[in-house]
Motif scaffolding. Structure first.
Motif, PDB file in Angstrom:
ATOM      1  N   LEU A 618       0.828  -1.206   0.000  1.00 49.99           N
ATOM      2  CA  LEU A 618       0.000   0.000   0.000  1.00 49.99           C
ATOM      3  C   LEU A 618       0.863   1.258   0.000  1.00 49.99           C
ATOM      4  CD1 LEU A 618      -2.797  -0.998   2.544  1.00 49.99           C
ATOM      5  CD2 LEU A 618      -2.962  -0.910   0.056  1.00 49.99           C
ATOM      6  N   ARG A 619       1.991   1.169   0.683  1.00 43.58           N
ATOM      7  CA  ARG A 619       2.926   2.298   0.685  1.00 43.58           C
ATOM      8  C   ARG A 619       3.406   2.595  -0.732  1.00 43.58           C
ATOM      9  NH1 ARG A 619       5.081   6.869   3.023  1.00 43.58           N
ATOM     10  NH2 ARG A 619       7.331   6.982   2.713  1.00 43.58           N
ATOM     11  N   ASP A 620       3.750   1.549  -1.490  1.00 44.76           N
ATOM     12  CA  ASP A 620       4.196   1.732  -2.875  1.00 44.76           C
ATOM     13  C   ASP A 620       3.093   2.366  -3.719  1.00 44.76           C
ATOM     14  OD1 ASP A 620       6.622   0.687  -2.265  1.00 44.76           O
ATOM     15  OD2 ASP A 620       6.282  -1.277  -3.191  1.00 44.76           O
ATOM     16  N   GLU A 621       1.868   1.893  -3.543  1.00 44.44           N
ATOM     17  CA  GLU A 621       0.758   2.447  -4.321  1.00 44.44           C
ATOM     18  C   GLU A 621       0.523   3.911  -3.970  1.00 44.44           C
ATOM     19  OE1 GLU A 621      -4.014   1.668  -5.138  1.00 44.44           O
ATOM     20  OE2 GLU A 621      -2.830   0.155  -4.059  1.00 44.44           O
ATOM     21  N   GLY A 622       0.676   4.241  -2.682  1.00 46.09           N
ATOM     22  CA  GLY A 622       0.516   5.626  -2.278  1.00 46.09           C
ATOM     23  C   GLY A 622       1.568   6.529  -2.897  1.00 46.09           C
ATOM     24  N   ILE A 627       3.092  10.655  -7.168  1.00 48.27           N
ATOM     25  CA  ILE A 627       3.772  11.030  -8.409  1.00 48.27           C
ATOM     26  C   ILE A 627       2.756  11.389  -9.483  1.00 48.27           C
ATOM     27  CG2 ILE A 627       5.164  10.132 -10.316  1.00 48.27           C
ATOM     28  CD1 ILE A 627       6.806  10.980  -7.947  1.00 48.27           C
ATOM     29  N   ILE A 628       1.677  10.635  -9.584  1.00 50.79           N
ATOM     30  CA  ILE A 628       0.633  10.943 -10.565  1.00 50.79           C
ATOM     31  C   ILE A 628       0.107  12.357 -10.332  1.00 50.79           C
ATOM     32  CG2 ILE A 628      -1.737  10.400 -11.259  1.00 50.79           C
ATOM     33  CD1 ILE A 628      -1.045   7.440 -10.751  1.00 50.79           C
ATOM     34  N   LEU A 660       7.421   3.060  -8.420  1.00 52.97           N
ATOM     35  CA  LEU A 660       7.087   3.492  -9.776  1.00 52.97           C
ATOM     36  C   LEU A 660       7.166   2.329 -10.750  1.00 52.97           C
ATOM     37  CD1 LEU A 660       8.972   6.926  -9.910  1.00 52.97           C
ATOM     38  CD2 LEU A 660       6.586   6.476  -9.348  1.00 52.97           C
ATOM     39  N   THR A 661       8.159   1.459 -10.568  1.00 50.33           N
ATOM     40  CA  THR A 661       8.283   0.291 -11.446  1.00 50.33           C
ATOM     41  C   THR A 661       7.084  -0.629 -11.268  1.00 50.33           C
ATOM     42  OG1 THR A 661      10.696   0.424 -11.318  1.00 50.33           O
ATOM     43  CG2 THR A 661       9.744  -1.673 -12.028  1.00 50.33           C
ATOM     44  N   GLU A 662       6.658  -0.811 -10.014  1.00 43.94           N
ATOM     45  CA  GLU A 662       5.530  -1.702  -9.733  1.00 43.94           C
ATOM     46  C   GLU A 662       4.230  -1.173 -10.339  1.00 43.94           C
ATOM     47  OE1 GLU A 662       3.503  -4.967  -8.192  1.00 43.94           O
ATOM     48  OE2 GLU A 662       5.678  -4.594  -8.245  1.00 43.94           O
ATOM     49  N   HIS A 663       4.102   0.127 -10.389  1.00 46.96           N
ATOM     50  CA  HIS A 663       2.836   0.720 -10.852  1.00 46.96           C
ATOM     51  C   HIS A 663       3.026   1.516 -12.148  1.00 46.96           C
ATOM     52  CE1 HIS A 663       0.677  -0.370  -7.153  1.00 46.96           C
ATOM     53  NE2 HIS A 663       1.796  -0.074  -6.507  1.00 46.96           N
ATOM     54  N   ARG A 664       3.995   1.127 -12.936  1.00 47.57           N
ATOM     55  CA  ARG A 664       4.315   1.848 -14.163  1.00 47.57           C
ATOM     56  C   ARG A 664       3.095   1.958 -15.090  1.00 47.57           C
ATOM     57  NH1 ARG A 664       9.206   2.282 -17.312  1.00 47.57           N
ATOM     58  NH2 ARG A 664      10.234   0.895 -15.810  1.00 47.57           N
ATOM     59  N   ASP A 665       2.378   0.863 -15.289  1.00 43.90           N
ATOM     60  CA  ASP A 665       1.256   0.871 -16.233  1.00 43.90           C
ATOM     61  C   ASP A 665       0.143   1.820 -15.781  1.00 43.90           C
ATOM     62  OD1 ASP A 665       2.610  -0.964 -17.745  1.00 43.90           O
ATOM     63  OD2 ASP A 665       1.488  -2.705 -17.002  1.00 43.90           O
ATOM     64  N   ARG A 666      -0.146   1.800 -14.487  1.00 49.14           N
ATOM     65  CA  ARG A 666      -1.201   2.680 -13.989  1.00 49.14           C
ATOM     66  C   ARG A 666      -0.802   4.144 -14.133  1.00 49.14           C
ATOM     67  NH1 ARG A 666      -3.900   2.923  -7.910  1.00 49.14           N
ATOM     68  NH2 ARG A 666      -5.233   4.718  -8.333  1.00 49.14           N
ATOM     69  N   ILE A 667       0.461   4.447 -13.818  1.00 44.61           N
ATOM     70  CA  ILE A 667       0.930   5.824 -13.954  1.00 44.61           C
ATOM     71  C   ILE A 667       0.836   6.276 -15.403  1.00 44.61           C
ATOM     72  CG2 ILE A 667       2.919   7.355 -13.716  1.00 44.61           C
ATOM     73  CD1 ILE A 667       3.845   5.532 -11.405  1.00 44.61           C
ATOM     74  N   ALA A 668       1.270   5.408 -16.307  1.00 40.95           N
ATOM     75  CA  ALA A 668       1.237   5.746 -17.731  1.00 40.95           C
ATOM     76  C   ALA A 668      -0.193   6.023 -18.195  1.00 40.95           C
ATOM     77  CB  ALA A 668       1.856   4.615 -18.550  1.00 40.95           C
ATOM     78  N   GLU A 669      -1.145   5.221 -17.723  1.00 39.25           N
ATOM     79  CA  GLU A 669      -2.545   5.406 -18.122  1.00 39.25           C
ATOM     80  C   GLU A 669      -3.105   6.722 -17.591  1.00 39.25           C
ATOM     81  OE1 GLU A 669      -6.884   3.169 -17.592  1.00 39.25           O
ATOM     82  OE2 GLU A 669      -5.077   2.298 -16.711  1.00 39.25           O
ATOM     83  N   GLU A 670      -2.777   7.050 -16.345  1.00 40.90           N
ATOM     84  CA  GLU A 670      -3.330   8.253 -15.719  1.00 40.90           C
ATOM     85  C   GLU A 670      -2.765   9.534 -16.335  1.00 40.90           C
ATOM     86  OE1 GLU A 670      -5.507   8.773 -13.251  1.00 40.90           O
ATOM     87  OE2 GLU A 670      -5.927   6.749 -12.538  1.00 40.90           O
ATOM     88  N   VAL A 671      -1.450   9.552 -16.628  1.00 39.80           N
ATOM     89  CA  VAL A 671      -0.822  10.793 -17.098  1.00 39.80           C
ATOM     90  C   VAL A 671      -0.610  10.806 -18.608  1.00 39.80           C
ATOM     91  CG1 VAL A 671       0.329  11.063 -14.875  1.00 39.80           C
ATOM     92  CG2 VAL A 671       1.568   9.991 -16.775  1.00 39.80           C
ATOM     93  N   LEU A 672      -1.130   9.783 -19.321  1.00 34.49           N
ATOM     94  CA  LEU A 672      -1.012   9.657 -20.783  1.00 34.49           C
ATOM     95  C   LEU A 672       0.456   9.620 -21.218  1.00 34.49           C
ATOM     96  CD1 LEU A 672      -3.853  12.061 -22.033  1.00 34.49           C
ATOM     97  CD2 LEU A 672      -3.980   9.642 -21.439  1.00 34.49           C
ATOM     98  N   ALA A 673       1.233   8.781 -20.530  1.00 29.16           N
ATOM     99  CA  ALA A 673       2.655   8.641 -20.868  1.00 29.16           C
ATOM    100  C   ALA A 673       2.858   7.441 -21.790  1.00 29.16           C
ATOM    101  CB  ALA A 673       3.486   8.477 -19.599  1.00 29.16           C
ATOM    102  N   VAL A 674       3.507   7.668 -22.935  1.00 24.53           N
ATOM    103  CA  VAL A 674       3.825   6.549 -23.842  1.00 24.53           C
ATOM    104  C   VAL A 674       5.093   5.843 -23.391  1.00 24.53           C
ATOM    105  CG1 VAL A 674       2.681   7.643 -25.793  1.00 24.53           C
ATOM    106  CG2 VAL A 674       5.094   8.097 -25.389  1.00 24.53           C
ATOM    107  N   ARG A 675       5.883   6.526 -22.558  1.00 26.15           N
ATOM    108  CA  ARG A 675       7.110   5.920 -22.048  1.00 26.15           C
ATOM    109  C   ARG A 675       7.468   6.604 -20.737  1.00 26.15           C
ATOM    110  NH1 ARG A 675      12.799   6.438 -24.098  1.00 26.15           N
ATOM    111  NH2 ARG A 675      11.942   8.020 -25.492  1.00 26.15           N
ATOM    112  N   ILE A 676       7.933   5.795 -19.758  1.00 29.65           N
ATOM    113  CA  ILE A 676       8.342   6.326 -18.465  1.00 29.65           C
ATOM    114  C   ILE A 676       9.774   5.882 -18.192  1.00 29.65           C
ATOM    115  CG2 ILE A 676       7.898   6.399 -15.982  1.00 29.65           C
ATOM    116  CD1 ILE A 676       5.008   5.804 -16.505  1.00 29.65           C
ATOM    117  N   LEU A 677      10.638   6.857 -17.922  1.00 28.82           N
ATOM    118  CA  LEU A 677      12.029   6.593 -17.575  1.00 28.82           C
ATOM    119  C   LEU A 677      12.167   6.750 -16.073  1.00 28.82           C
ATOM    120  CD1 LEU A 677      13.672   8.718 -20.417  1.00 28.82           C
ATOM    121  CD2 LEU A 677      13.067   6.295 -20.467  1.00 28.82           C
TER     122      LEU A 677
END
Length: 717
Positions: A618-622, A627-628, A660-677
């Motif tokens: 839950l800490r990671d998700e928070g 970041i989102i 961020l690595t664990e939730h990369r897909d969710r972050i990308a979907e929320e912020v419309l990122a085609v790639r996250i470094l």
């Protein structure tokens, strides 16, 4: 001033002559009493000098002859406020005296009365131009002017053969003209009989509180006097107006009547220029009933009306218009209301209820309650609840859920524009044209629906009210636990008085709003808290004297049912030393302790128990949600379109990078990122991108006490 030849006070201003007059009367021994009284006295509103009263000759209309009819007709009118009709105006009618209808002025409607200059008892009252032509024995000229001085040239020999009929010099009270308006505007009784029959009496009139003896009275007095000469004018049952709205005065900010001489007048054109007509109009209606004196504080316009109109505009521009441009328009592809999510069906039920309430308030001529109802709905139900909970549904336009959200908000905005149009006609017309292509002022005020049907869902509305109450308590629990809303938590237990089944159907909304993984409804707060009783020795001592220690000890042993009864305000009976003792709520202090680690909040039968445990997952998700939030803010500051895709770079410590690595897909979907470094892969975000291009925006943000560099660039740059 008294004329110069008046003994004792010749040439003296009348108000300054009082002392000399008293002195003369006393010297003649004819003075009965002399004293000073403090009382209100009328003064000229132009120069401020005292007004003078003295007897004048006048022409009267014998309104005392129809006093009972005046009162009966007035009783049929819906007065707003009611006390004006029965009080101030009703008392005026009860004490009615004959109407002094003539005025000694030059301008005005000439009194149509001709008098024999040799026999003043011979009087002829004319009722038309035709009557005048008949009296003078010739047609009136084409350029006939019925005003002074021209009308006074028309004379004729007295029918008695002695003297000449000449017009009386007076003009008519201007209120007689105003009171004749309902039929005179149609040139009745000379033409337009059908028009007057269709238009008379009026549905309503509105005027200031100072018109008790002016327009309100003149309309009623003339209509009553004419009786059957007017259509739809039955004695005792019909008045020239069915409803009256009485406006009181707008005062300055300190409560004083505005006056140019006092310098406290507000220039309306400057106020309109600063705030806009819609805001001023809405403020004047919504701040208080129009029949209540109102202090005018310009700051309140911004606070009451300006803020609401900004909310309304933001819901349209910032949510609907911004995202609907991606390709949504009303069509048969939009899901039927019955197939839409409960949140959509709830707001449409609320809309139907508000529509009915506003229509009812305006039918009752209470514009203030109507305006407030709309404002409350748009602010509390639409902006702070529906739009906030539906925001992510507007980011796309393709799915049924997206289309349901757009169709629902479109209907809410369209209907609200129509309800709000009488109060804010300009903004609502602009928004309604954008939504429908037509003017709001040509649209039906309310929607028709088949007889016997309703658009409201009382059970759903009650359940949503339960959810909103639980949300308030749960946010209080989060505050008590000092856990931010963006930090997910494991669970929330809820108690709803009555049947919780309806609220349970909306549990997903509760989970999303409170950011908890699981929502559970339990039957009572017994499962959430443990109750303890602490004896109140002051009240127990008065009742039990030396036996108080034993009774106090027994109080600490009360069972759960007894504790709950005392907590709910009921009394219980316990046995102490073989004797039954009545323990009342004032005899104990009930202490609530949360069961386990949960944080509990209760109010009026509602209760929540929030588990504040934060696991590593839950800490990671928070952290990912933090970041989102920061990236969305950076997108907005960079003025990117809501549809722009980006490349994102984030450089954090090991814990943040893992989250961020664990939730990369969710972050990308929320912020419309085609790639996250992330981390090392991001390199130096403030430098160049991998292909040498620069970033669109960069920023160092604070995330849970750590400084985190962010960088983003629009895809294709």
């Amino acid at each position: 001033e008294f004329d110069a030849d008046v003994p004792e006070v010749g040439g003296v201003f009348v108000k300054e002559a009082d002392a000399r007059i008293i002195e003369v009367l006393r010297a003649r021994d004819v003075l009965w009493k002399a004293s000073t009284l403090t009382h209100s006295y009328p003064h000229c509103w132009r120069c401020g000098t005292p007004l003078l009263y003295y007897a004048r000759g006048s022409w009267f209309v014998r309104t005392t002859a129809v006093r009972d009819d005046l009162l009966a007709r007035n009783a049929s009118v819906n007065w707003n406020p009611p006390e004006m009709g029965s009080g101030r105006f009703g008392e005026w009618l009860s004490n009615n005296v004959d109407w002094a209808i003539s005025r000694d002025r030059y301008w005005g409607t000439p009194l149509p009365v001709w008098i024999n200059d040799e026999d003043p008892t011979e009087v002829d009252v004319l009722g038309s131009y035709a009557d005048l032509a008949d009296r003078i024995g010739r047609d009136l000229p084409d350029d006939f002017d019925p005003h002074k001085p021209f009308i006074d040239a028309y004379t004729w020999p007295s029918p008695t053969g002695k003297g000449t009929m000449r017009r009386a010099p007076e003009v008519i009270d201007a209120w007689f003209d105003s009171g004749s308006m309902p039929f005179a505007q149609w040139h009745y009784p000379f033409e337009n009989h059908d028009m007057v029959a269709a238009q008379y009496p009026a549905d309503y009139i509105a005027e200031g509180v100072d018109q008790t003896r002016g327009w309100f009275y003149s309309l009623l007095a003339i209509a009553t006097g004419l009786g059957d000469a007017l259509p739809n004018n039955r004695p005792g049952t019909a008045a020239p107006y069915r409803n009256v709205v009485v406006n009181d005065l707008v005062l300055d900010a300190t409560g004083q009547k505005m006056s140019k001489s006092k310098g406290n007048v507000v220039n309306p054109w400057e106020v309109l220029s600063r705030h806009g007509a819609d805001a001023v109009r809405l403020f004047l209606v919504a701040s208080s009933q129009v029949w209540v004196p109102r202090r005018f504080d310009e700051n309140a316009i911004r606070e009451i009306a300006g803020r609401f109109l900004l909310t309304f505009r933001n819901v349209y521009n910032g949510i609907f218009a911004q995202y609907a441009n991606f390709g949504w328009a009303p069509s048969d592809r939009d899901p039927a209301v019955a197939d839409r999510p409960l949140l959509d069906r709830w707001i449409l039920s609320r809309l139907a209820r508000v529509e009915a309430d506003v229509d009812r308030h305006l039918t009752a001529y209470d514009a203030t309650l109507a305006a407030r109802r709309i404002m409350e709905f748009m602010d509390e139900d639409v902006s702070k609840w529906y739009v906030r909970l539906s925001r992510n549904r507007f980011y796309e336009v393709t799915s049924d859920d997206n289309r349901a959200a757009f169709a629902t908000l479109h209907e809410v905005l369209t209907v609200t524009c129509r309800l709000l149009a009488p109060f804010a006609p300009f903004m609502t017309d602009a928004v309604h044209r954008a939504l429908t292509g037509t003017s709001v002022h040509l649209a039906s005020f309310t929607r028709d629906h088949p007889p016997g049907t309703t658009r409201t869902d009382e059970r759903l509305e009650a359940s949503m009210q339960d959810i909103r109450k639980l949300v308030t308590l749960a946010h209080a629990a989060r505050d008590a636990a000092e856990v931010k809303v963006r930090q997910p938590l494991p669970s929330l237990q809820c108690v709803v008085p009555g049947d919780p089944a309806g609220a349970a159907e909306l549990a997903s909304l509760l989970a999303a709003e409170l950011n908890v993984k699981r929502v559970e409804f339990v039957s009572s707060t017994d499962a959430l808290v443990a109750l303890e009783a602490k004896a109140n020795f002051r009240t127990l001592g008065k009742k039990f004297g030396k036996e108080t220690p034993q009774v106090a000890a027994a109080v600490t042993e009360l069972d759960a049912a007894q504790l709950r009864a005392l907590a709910d305000g009921s009394s219980v009976t316990i046995t102490v030393l073989g004797v039954e003792r009545l323990i009342e709520p004032v005899d104990v202090a009930i202490i609530r302790r949360a069961s386990g680690a949960a944080v509990v909040q209760e109010d009026a039968g509602y209760g929540v128990a929030l588990d504040p445990t934060v696991t590593p997952a839950l800490r990671d998700e928070g952290l990912a949600r933090e970041i989102i939030s920061r990236v969305q803010r950076l997108r907005k500051e960079a003025r990117l379109d809501v549809s722009d895709r980006i490349v994102l770079a984030v450089a954090g410590d090991d814990e943040l990078n893992n989250a961020l690595t664990e939730h990369r897909d969710r972050i990308a979907e929320e912020v419309l990122a085609v790639r996250i470094l992330i981390g090392e892969a991001a390199g130096t975000p403030f430098g160049n991108t991998a292909n040498g291009d620069t970033w669109t925006a960069t920023q160092v943000v604070d995330v849970e006490g750590r400084s985190v560099p962010l960088a983003l660039r629009k895809e294709g740059l």
